[in-house]
Write an enzyme that holds these catalytic residues in place. Structure first.
Site, PDB file in Angstrom:
ATOM      1  N   GLY A  80     -41.302  55.415 -15.908  1.00 31.03           N
ATOM      2  CA  GLY A  80     -42.758  55.338 -15.790  1.00 31.03           C
ATOM      3  C   GLY A  80     -43.352  54.018 -16.230  1.00 31.03           C
ATOM      4  CE1 TYR A  84     -38.369  64.762 -13.102  1.00 37.36           C
ATOM      5  CE2 TYR A  84     -36.851  63.410 -11.857  1.00 37.36           C
ATOM      6  CZ  TYR A  84     -37.553  63.658 -13.016  1.00 37.36           C
ATOM      7  OH  TYR A  84     -37.442  62.799 -14.084  1.00 37.36           O
ATOM      8  CG  ASP A 130     -33.324  59.213 -13.426  1.00 37.23           C
ATOM      9  OD1 ASP A 130     -32.334  59.574 -14.094  1.00 37.23           O
ATOM     10  OD2 ASP A 130     -34.468  59.682 -13.589  1.00 37.23           O
ATOM     11  CG  LEU A 178     -50.427  50.211 -16.203  1.00 35.04           C
ATOM     12  CD1 LEU A 178     -49.252  50.107 -17.174  1.00 35.04           C
ATOM     13  CD2 LEU A 178     -51.440  49.101 -16.479  1.00 35.04           C
ATOM     14  CB  ALA A 179     -48.894  51.045  -9.616  1.00 39.91           C
ATOM     15  CE  LYS A 211     -34.391  62.328 -16.144  1.00 38.82           C
ATOM     16  NZ  LYS A 211     -34.455  62.047 -14.702  1.00 38.82           N
ATOM     17  CB  SER A 227     -48.582  58.766 -14.722  1.00 36.95           C
ATOM     18  OG  SER A 227     -47.751  59.389 -15.670  1.00 36.95           O
ATOM     19  N   GLY A 228     -48.809  55.760 -12.739  1.00 37.80           N
ATOM     20  CA  GLY A 228     -49.492  55.204 -11.569  1.00 37.80           C
ATOM     21  C   GLY A 228     -50.754  54.429 -11.851  1.00 37.80           C
TER      22      GLY A 228
END
Length: 336
Positions: free
Chosen positions: A234, A51, A46, A241-242, A77, A238-239
């Protein structure tokens, strides 16, 4: 067409980071990351013109244009047309200002009319080095980019992009279309229309361990009733949780850091990686067809695939729920 009949697996590769989101990524690192995703079996990619002002599409196309086109699913998109002229002033991206400051310098036309939609698709095909798209999302017709003007942008898309994409789907040019947004309200509004009807939606950040109550209450029941499926964007918020420090594309506030800490403590207690908890939670809802996770390093792909396949004990989910960290109404992974 139902997304589950189009998408080749439960995990897709999201390319926002390849547009130099947050930092400038060397071309060779970006290329190696896409190649790693391909080598490890990821077949859904995707992207979007936004971007990095076309940079992510260019980088993705450089790799995918060398692969058999029938072996992968590609979505991009509409709503942003990348112009040849340079942007000389700061970009107006609403709440997301500065997000792609390291991307291409090209000026972006933000427009969701029929004519702009066709121009956007034409530009994407060229940058991606392909002759067709599988899924097209209508990008960011929501409050976070347009504030009080978002309903006017929605109406522009309803009479422009929605109709163009419906026609392209009916003609067999694309397989499906929907909305790609960070807010639930535009999708709810679309599902309430008599026509045109989307096939699915890419919802970023609104069905995660950290934020899912609103989607559970309104949006997802509507979607299930209409047979419209969700791609979760996501899943790691946005990160944060990682192992990262960003939430909602910005530095995470103290209350989010604290909540993540509570989730991680329970994950550690049960021997669960927080990535696995986040990814599997987002995919557990019956409306979830897939999740797309972004990456800028080849090693992240293996981590994501491991998270998808990790065994998470039912007791972990029970404790999360008892602690009030997930909604009582949220479906849990099937092995829970």
């Amino acid at each position: 067409m139902a997304l589950q009949h189009i998408l080749p697996g439960r995990l897709g590769f999201g390319t926002a980071p390849l547009g130099n989101m947050f930092r400038a990524i060397p071309d060779e690192e970006a290329r190696a990351t896409v190649e790693a995703a391909w080598d490890q079996g990821v077949r859904y990619f995707d992207t979007a013109p936004l971007y990095g002002s076309g940079l992510a599409e260019e980088r993705l196309g450089e790799v995918l244009s060398t692969k058999p086109r029938d072996e992968f699913v590609l979505s991009t998109k509409v709503g942003r047309v990348i112009l040849d002229e340079r942007e000389e002033t700061a970009r107006d991206l609403g709440e997301k200002g500065g997000l792609f400051e390291h991307g291409n310098p090209n000026k972006i036309l933000h427009e969701w009319t029929a004519e702009a939609t066709e121009r956007s698709i034409e530009g994407s095909l060229k940058r991606l080095g392909t002759d067709r798209l599988d899924i097209v999302w209508v990008h960011d017709i929501a409050q976070d980019f347009h504030g009080d003007q978002w309903l006017a942008k929605f109406e522009e898309a309803r009479t422009g992009a929605f109709r163009v994409l419906s026609r392209l789907r009916d003609e067999g040019v694309i397989k499906a279309w929907g909305l790609g947004v960070n807010k639930t309200e535009p999708v709810e509004l679309t599902l309430a229309l008599d026509e045109p009807k989307p096939d699915g939606f890419l919802l970023a950040g609104r069905y995660t361990l950290l934020d899912h109550e609103h989607a559970l209450t309104r949006l997802l029941p509507m979607a299930q009733e209409q047979g419209v499926e969700m791609v979760v964007g996501g899943p790691y918020s946005s990160g944060v949780l990682a192992g990262g420090t960003h939430f909602e594309y910005q530095q995470a506030p103290a209350e989010i850091i604290e909540r993540v800490g509570r989730i991680k403590a329970l994950a550690d207690k049960h021997g669960v990686s927080i990535k696995a908890a986040a990814l599997q939670f987002s995919l557990a809802h019956p409306a979830s067809a897939a999740a797309v996770a972004g990456a800028t390093r080849p090693s992240r792909i293996a981590e994501d695939l491991a998270a998808l396949n990790e065994t998470v004990p039912a007791a972990f989910w029970t404790e999360l729920r008892a602690a009030g960290l997930i909604s009582p109404a949220a479906p849990l992974p099937q092995n829970a």
